[in-house]
Each structure stands twice: as structure tokens, then as C-alpha cells.
Design an enzyme around this catalytic site. Sequence first.
Site, short mmCIF file in Angstrom:
data_model
loop_
_atom_site.label_atom_id
_atom_site.label_comp_id
_atom_site.label_asym_id
_atom_site.label_seq_id
_atom_site.Cartn_x
_atom_site.Cartn_y
_atom_site.Cartn_z
N HIS A 111 -8.05 5.06 -44.88
CA HIS A 111 -7.66 6.47 -44.75
C HIS A 111 -6.99 7.01 -46.01
O HIS A 111 -6.90 8.23 -46.19
CB HIS A 111 -6.75 6.68 -43.53
CG HIS A 111 -5.35 6.20 -43.69
ND1 HIS A 111 -4.91 4.99 -43.20
CD2 HIS A 111 -4.26 6.77 -44.28
CE1 HIS A 111 -3.63 4.85 -43.47
NE2 HIS A 111 -3.20 5.92 -44.12
N ASP A 133 -9.57 0.02 -41.02
CA ASP A 133 -8.78 0.80 -41.97
C ASP A 133 -8.52 0.01 -43.24
O ASP A 133 -7.42 0.04 -43.79
CB ASP A 133 -7.46 1.26 -41.33
CG ASP A 133 -6.82 2.42 -42.10
OD1 ASP A 133 -7.54 3.09 -42.86
OD2 ASP A 133 -5.61 2.63 -41.93
N SER A 158 1.25 3.64 -46.89
CA SER A 158 -0.04 3.16 -46.38
C SER A 158 -0.81 2.40 -47.45
O SER A 158 -0.98 2.88 -48.57
CB SER A 158 -0.88 4.35 -45.91
OG SER A 158 -0.33 4.95 -44.78
#
Length: 464
Positions: free
Chosen positions: A106, A136, A209
Site C-alpha cells: 500500500h 501487503d 508502514s
Amino acid sequence: MLKKCIFIIGFALMSQPLFAQLPDFTEMVEDNGKAVVNISTTQKIAQVGDEENDLPQIPEDVPPQLEEFFRRFFQGPGRGFVPRETKSLGSGFIISSDGYVLTNHHVVKNADEIVVKLNDRRELEAKLIGSDESTDVALLKVEAKNLPVVAIGSSKKLRVGEWVLAIGSPFGFEQSVTAGIVSAKRRSLPGGNYVPFIQTDVAINPGNSGGPLFNMKGEVVGMNSQIYSRSGGYMGLSFAIPMDVAMNVVEQIKTNGKVSRGWLGVQIQDVTRELAESFGMDRPYGALVSKVIAGSPAEKAGIKIGDIIVEFNGQEIETSGELPPIVGMTPVDEEARVKVIREGDSQTLEVKIGLLPDQEQLAASENQEKIVNRLGVVVSELTAEQREQLQVDKNGVLVQDVKNGPALDAGVRRGDVILRIQNHTIRNIADFEEVVSNLPVEKSIAVLIQRRGSPVFLALKIEK
């Protein structure tokens, strides 16, 4: 005075072991910080006009010969679709000295440009080698040599309560270090069916992230991916992708250019306390099969609706969320042993694992499936909440949908609970399927349903 000094010395001696137990992360950060990178992406989005003015559009009924006039009048010379850039920030870490970088899918999704900023302030343009939305995970490559790398560890050896450390760029603040403990393992999250997440209380925020999660040995055991938050910021619940899962994706991308997953072909749900009692189990555990997809490996192996999968290739299944990641990481065409509880007895089935189809193919095949029972209804097990809401103490299956057929003709509706068919009590889906398959044709059949808290008998007839 003497007593006071003795007290202070005694307190210091008592406190020393407590302080000695707290971890020191300084060497770990010095050794691994250089391999953690900041990732910035740019995406170009076309929009009409410019960012300062809302320009009117050319009317659709304008004659072609006047179109240029209206374009100049409404939009001005040279105006029309202009690109608008959006930027995002994330983290990543270097896994090989020749420039392979790992981050979240993402973070780089739909990016037109990806820039990796190293610890020594160099900024290198990165190429997306491949990514996998389901886990992911994304693999990048920068053109460089002799880069610092992290040590890859195994998340399987990670223990709940163990200290862990994260390095990343929350809100763009590069090389930020936070620490905490492992709160839980093998967490199942919505949209993360193929990832048994590591839950921690490490402070993670937007920008973290894709960054690494280290154990006390300085090994990367996870990749920070998600947080649970009502405000958008850290609230004490952080989730990381286990490195065993991430590296499996990396190897597949490097070898095949894409990610393939094992497929069983069942829909499953958790076994509640009430369901465990109805199945004669001493406690709730395992994954209850609520649907078997036609033509799937599960159907070919003999797995049936109502089976409870309690073990897969020797790994115990406590909750339904534990099964998909294990199946997904099983190589395609490998023979797997699946232990199920069926009608109170356990048995082991051999299943040849298939290739997981993409979602569009799966949806299309499911839409083409015929009604699996002769009544024309789709049913499911009742959850504890549904039982309380519908006032059903025990037994019964919930009608999810009614197609053309005997049940529709008899007046069965969506939301009804089927309690009995003829003289057979329907305890669960397995009972329902067995009873329906043996019903006679051209004969009236009494069906007891519960609707809005009241029991009602309906009569139906199966035509030839």
C-alpha cells in the site's frame, strides 16, 4: 541520619536488578539503522482545469466547428486536463547489498515514481519488481552496491511478551525508534486472510508502514503494516506481517514474477460454544466448513459441509482465521493431510492443494453454481447473536436466500429459521443437507420454521 543513609543504599541495591532487566536498544539501532530507508512516492492524477479555478465544462451539444471557440472561451488557451501530483511517505528496509528493498504494497500502490532515501542522505529512484496486495508486501530494487542490510529472522520463534523494536519514518520523521512487546501472534484481521499478523504495543503511526520490526537479537521478524485506531494515530495496537510470510512472497516474486497460493476451496467460520455443544465437542475450536465450492480440492477430497477442520498438515487449528494463511503457503499440487471432526468422529483426509484463483474467477464460478439442495434455499449456521435476536435457543439453520423452488412456493422467506423437516430435528447444516437429500418426491413434507419469534409449520412438495 545513619538510618536514612542505610535506607537510601538499601533502596538503590533493591532497585538495581529492576533497572538491569530493562533492555538497551542502542547497539541494535546503531547496527541496523543504516539499512532502514525512507520511501516517498509520487502519483500523477489528471484533472480538468487547474487547482486554483473551477472551470466550466464545454457543453455537450456544441457543434464541432464551434468547439475550439468554446474551449478558448471557457477554459482559456492551453487549459484542459492537467496532471496533479499526490505524494505519500512510508518506510522500508534493505534485504540485499545489491539493492533489494522490502516495503508494504500500500506504500507504493499506483505510484508513478518511487524514491528511496538512504541513511547517508542519498536518494535513489527505485523500480517496483513486484507486489502482492493480499499480504501487503512489495519488493523494490535500486541501482547500488555494497549497501547495508538487515539480518532476516524467523517469526515462528517469536514469543508473546518478548521485546521488539521498530525503526521507521512516522509522519516523515526519519529514523524514529520505538519499542514494546509482542502482544499476540497469528491475529486474523479483515482483509488479511493470508497473513497471521503479529500484534505489538510498539508505537506505530502513518509513515511507519513498511518498516522493520526487530527482535532482541537484531533480526527482522516482521514488517510493520497496520494500526488499529479511531483517531488515525497510535492507540496501542500495531500489527506486523511475519517475515516468514514476507520472504515467501519475495522468493516467489524473484522466481516467478508473481505470487501463487494454495487453495482448499471452502468457506469457513468459527465454532462458537453453542455450535460446539451441538456437534458434541467438549470445547469450541477448529474451522467449521459452511460451504464447499464445486470442483474444488476440498470437494474432490471428500470434505463436506458441517465438517470441522481441526488440523492441517500436523498444525492444530484453534480458530478459523488460522487456516487460510497455512493453506495459502502450502505449495500447489502438494498432498496435505486434513483432520476433520464429522458427526462426532475424527478422520483424516488427503487433499491435493490447488491454485488459488483470482477473485473475479472465483466470483464468476460461484455465480454459476447450481443450488446445492433440492429445496432451493441457501442456509447458514446461527451465531450466538442471531440466536438471541431471533429467539432460538438451540438447533436450526438460518435461511440466507430463497431461490425458485419448493421452499419459495411453500412460503419460506429469507430470515426464517428451519427447525424441523418432517420428523427430523435440524441441529446444523450437516443435518439439513442429509435430510433434504433423502426427501421423497410428489409428497407433502412438513417443515417447522421460526419467524419473528413464533414457530410456524409450512407444507412443501418436491416435484419430479
